[in-house]
Write a protein that holds these residues in place. Sequence first.
Motif, PDB file in Angstrom:
ATOM      1  N   UNK A 257     -18.859  23.826 -22.422  1.00  0.00           N
ATOM      2  CA  UNK A 257     -19.155  22.580 -23.418  1.00  0.00           C
ATOM      3  C   UNK A 257     -17.802  22.142 -23.961  1.00  0.00           C
ATOM      4  N   UNK A 258     -17.128  23.088 -24.517  1.00  0.00           N
ATOM      5  CA  UNK A 258     -15.635  22.915 -25.064  1.00  0.00           C
ATOM      6  C   UNK A 258     -14.877  22.106 -24.158  1.00  0.00           C
ATOM      7  N   UNK A 259     -14.806  22.865 -22.944  1.00  0.00           N
ATOM      8  CA  UNK A 259     -13.856  22.482 -21.934  1.00  0.00           C
ATOM      9  C   UNK A 259     -14.262  20.879 -21.543  1.00  0.00           C
ATOM     10  N   UNK A 260     -15.705  20.660 -21.308  1.00  0.00           N
ATOM     11  CA  UNK A 260     -16.027  19.199 -21.175  1.00  0.00           C
ATOM     12  C   UNK A 260     -15.538  18.023 -22.271  1.00  0.00           C
ATOM     13  N   UNK A 261     -15.780  18.610 -23.628  1.00  0.00           N
ATOM     14  CA  UNK A 261     -15.527  17.639 -24.522  1.00  0.00           C
ATOM     15  C   UNK A 261     -13.830  17.556 -24.617  1.00  0.00           C
ATOM     16  N   UNK A 262     -13.212  18.430 -24.042  1.00  0.00           N
ATOM     17  CA  UNK A 262     -11.625  18.380 -24.128  1.00  0.00           C
ATOM     18  C   UNK A 262     -11.261  17.367 -22.816  1.00  0.00           C
ATOM     19  N   UNK A 263     -11.907  17.560 -21.657  1.00  0.00           N
ATOM     20  CA  UNK A 263     -11.737  16.470 -20.791  1.00  0.00           C
ATOM     21  C   UNK A 263     -11.970  14.960 -20.984  1.00  0.00           C
ATOM     22  N   UNK A 264     -13.549  14.907 -21.280  1.00  0.00           N
ATOM     23  CA  UNK A 264     -13.865  13.749 -21.601  1.00  0.00           C
ATOM     24  C   UNK A 264     -13.781  12.983 -22.815  1.00  0.00           C
ATOM     25  N   UNK A 265     -13.577  13.841 -23.884  1.00  0.00           N
ATOM     26  CA  UNK A 265     -13.595  13.323 -25.108  1.00  0.00           C
ATOM     27  C   UNK A 265     -14.816  13.672 -25.702  1.00  0.00           C
ATOM     28  N   UNK A 266     -14.816  13.729 -27.162  1.00  0.00           N
ATOM     29  CA  UNK A 266     -16.134  13.826 -27.725  1.00  0.00           C
ATOM     30  C   UNK A 266     -17.272  12.868 -27.844  1.00  0.00           C
ATOM     31  N   UNK A 267     -16.990  11.696 -27.972  1.00  0.00           N
ATOM     32  CA  UNK A 267     -17.855  10.665 -27.924  1.00  0.00           C
ATOM     33  C   UNK A 267     -18.402  10.428 -26.523  1.00  0.00           C
ATOM     34  N   UNK A 268     -17.456  10.257 -25.410  1.00  0.00           N
ATOM     35  CA  UNK A 268     -18.163  10.205 -24.038  1.00  0.00           C
ATOM     36  C   UNK A 268     -19.068  11.454 -23.476  1.00  0.00           C
ATOM     37  N   UNK A 269     -18.565  12.566 -23.994  1.00  0.00           N
ATOM     38  CA  UNK A 269     -19.471  13.723 -23.570  1.00  0.00           C
ATOM     39  C   UNK A 269     -20.813  13.660 -24.482  1.00  0.00           C
ATOM     40  N   UNK A 270     -20.768  13.542 -25.719  1.00  0.00           N
ATOM     41  CA  UNK A 270     -22.185  12.937 -26.392  1.00  0.00           C
ATOM     42  C   UNK A 270     -22.855  11.868 -25.869  1.00  0.00           C
ATOM     43  N   UNK A 271     -22.183  10.942 -25.328  1.00  0.00           N
ATOM     44  CA  UNK A 271     -22.950   9.819 -24.623  1.00  0.00           C
ATOM     45  C   UNK A 271     -23.659  10.182 -23.300  1.00  0.00           C
ATOM     46  N   UNK A 272     -22.736  11.044 -22.415  1.00  0.00           N
ATOM     47  CA  UNK A 272     -23.430  11.454 -20.945  1.00  0.00           C
ATOM     48  C   UNK A 272     -24.462  12.713 -21.518  1.00  0.00           C
ATOM     49  N   UNK A 273     -24.305  13.370 -22.638  1.00  0.00           N
ATOM     50  CA  UNK A 273     -25.373  14.424 -22.787  1.00  0.00           C
ATOM     51  C   UNK A 273     -26.617  13.676 -23.259  1.00  0.00           C
ATOM     52  N   UNK A 274     -26.435  12.782 -24.211  1.00  0.00           N
ATOM     53  CA  UNK A 274     -27.564  11.960 -24.594  1.00  0.00           C
ATOM     54  C   UNK A 274     -28.326  11.091 -23.546  1.00  0.00           C
ATOM     55  N   UNK A 275     -27.639  10.506 -22.446  1.00  0.00           N
ATOM     56  CA  UNK A 275     -28.132   9.803 -21.540  1.00  0.00           C
ATOM     57  C   UNK A 275     -29.010  10.718 -20.392  1.00  0.00           C
ATOM     58  N   UNK A 276     -28.278  11.965 -20.078  1.00  0.00           N
ATOM     59  CA  UNK A 276     -29.051  12.689 -19.035  1.00  0.00           C
ATOM     60  C   UNK A 276     -30.142  13.291 -19.958  1.00  0.00           C
ATOM     61  N   UNK A 277     -30.253  13.652 -21.227  1.00  0.00           N
ATOM     62  CA  UNK A 277     -31.255  14.371 -21.849  1.00  0.00           C
ATOM     63  C   UNK A 277     -32.299  13.274 -22.031  1.00  0.00           C
ATOM     64  N   UNK A 278     -31.942  11.876 -22.462  1.00  0.00           N
ATOM     65  CA  UNK A 278     -33.260  11.031 -22.347  1.00  0.00           C
ATOM     66  C   UNK A 278     -33.859  10.495 -20.912  1.00  0.00           C
ATOM     67  N   UNK A 279     -32.818  10.747 -19.943  1.00  0.00           N
ATOM     68  CA  UNK A 279     -33.689  10.394 -18.737  1.00  0.00           C
ATOM     69  C   UNK A 279     -34.375  11.687 -18.323  1.00  0.00           C
ATOM     70  N   UNK A 280     -34.033  12.959 -18.584  1.00  0.00           N
ATOM     71  CA  UNK A 280     -34.782  14.136 -18.382  1.00  0.00           C
ATOM     72  C   UNK A 280     -36.103  14.095 -19.366  1.00  0.00           C
ATOM     73  N   UNK A 281     -36.084  13.639 -20.330  1.00  0.00           N
ATOM     74  CA  UNK A 281     -37.040  13.536 -21.265  1.00  0.00           C
ATOM     75  C   UNK A 281     -38.110  12.546 -20.786  1.00  0.00           C
ATOM     76  N   UNK A 282     -37.671  11.586 -20.388  1.00  0.00           N
ATOM     77  CA  UNK A 282     -38.666  10.318 -19.821  1.00  0.00           C
ATOM     78  C   UNK A 282     -39.206  10.842 -18.632  1.00  0.00           C
ATOM     79  N   UNK A 283     -38.418  11.478 -17.541  1.00  0.00           N
ATOM     80  CA  UNK A 283     -39.135  12.033 -16.381  1.00  0.00           C
ATOM     81  C   UNK A 283     -39.971  13.278 -16.806  1.00  0.00           C
TER      82      UNK A 283
END
Length: 194
Positions: A25-51
């Motif tokens: 997680x820390x490496x991904x945050x470092x690569x993507x940035x905190x905001x983009x990581x949280x956005x990606x995390x949220x989108x994948x979580x939401x897609x998974x939840x809806x499925x």
Amino acid sequence: MLLLILGLVLFLGVHSVSIVSPDGRHRLVKQLGEGPWKGLYSLVSLAGFLLIVVGYGAAREAPVLLYTLPNGFRHLAAVLMLPVFVLLLAAYLPGRIQRAAKHPMLLAVKLWALAHLLANGTLADVLLFGGFLAWAVIDRISVKKRAAAGLLRPGPVLPGSKANDAIALVGGLVIYGLFVVWAHAWLIGVRPFG
């Protein structure tokens, strides 16, 4: 069933980054940035939840029964559910409950999943609740290992209070009551005691 499985893979998968790679997680945050990581995390979580919601709903239309437990297990499930909402609230309200449970959210997920496995025995139930139970157990073990290895980056320690415990206890029991009487039937289409 495929949608349910895909939803579980997405939802639990994104919630397992730190299990699979303790510093991932820390490496991904470092690569993507905190905001983009949280956005990606949220989108994948939401897609998974809806499925999960759509897949579980579809699977309930043609249930595959794996087991049936005696009716007494439904009562045990209701008792196991009593602390779930209290623990969920305590996860965000520092106090004695949070300290005693150590990881109240994971404990709430384990109790919720186990209770539902005792009350329901279809293939979809075993996939959904068994998947969440296995994930919560594995995540708790992972948290212990990461803490022992010094890989956890603790957040700010907020002072606990008796008021937070009271809010978690009373609020959690009120939410439990609302779920039993009304919300479970409204959201899920099943009355726990009816």
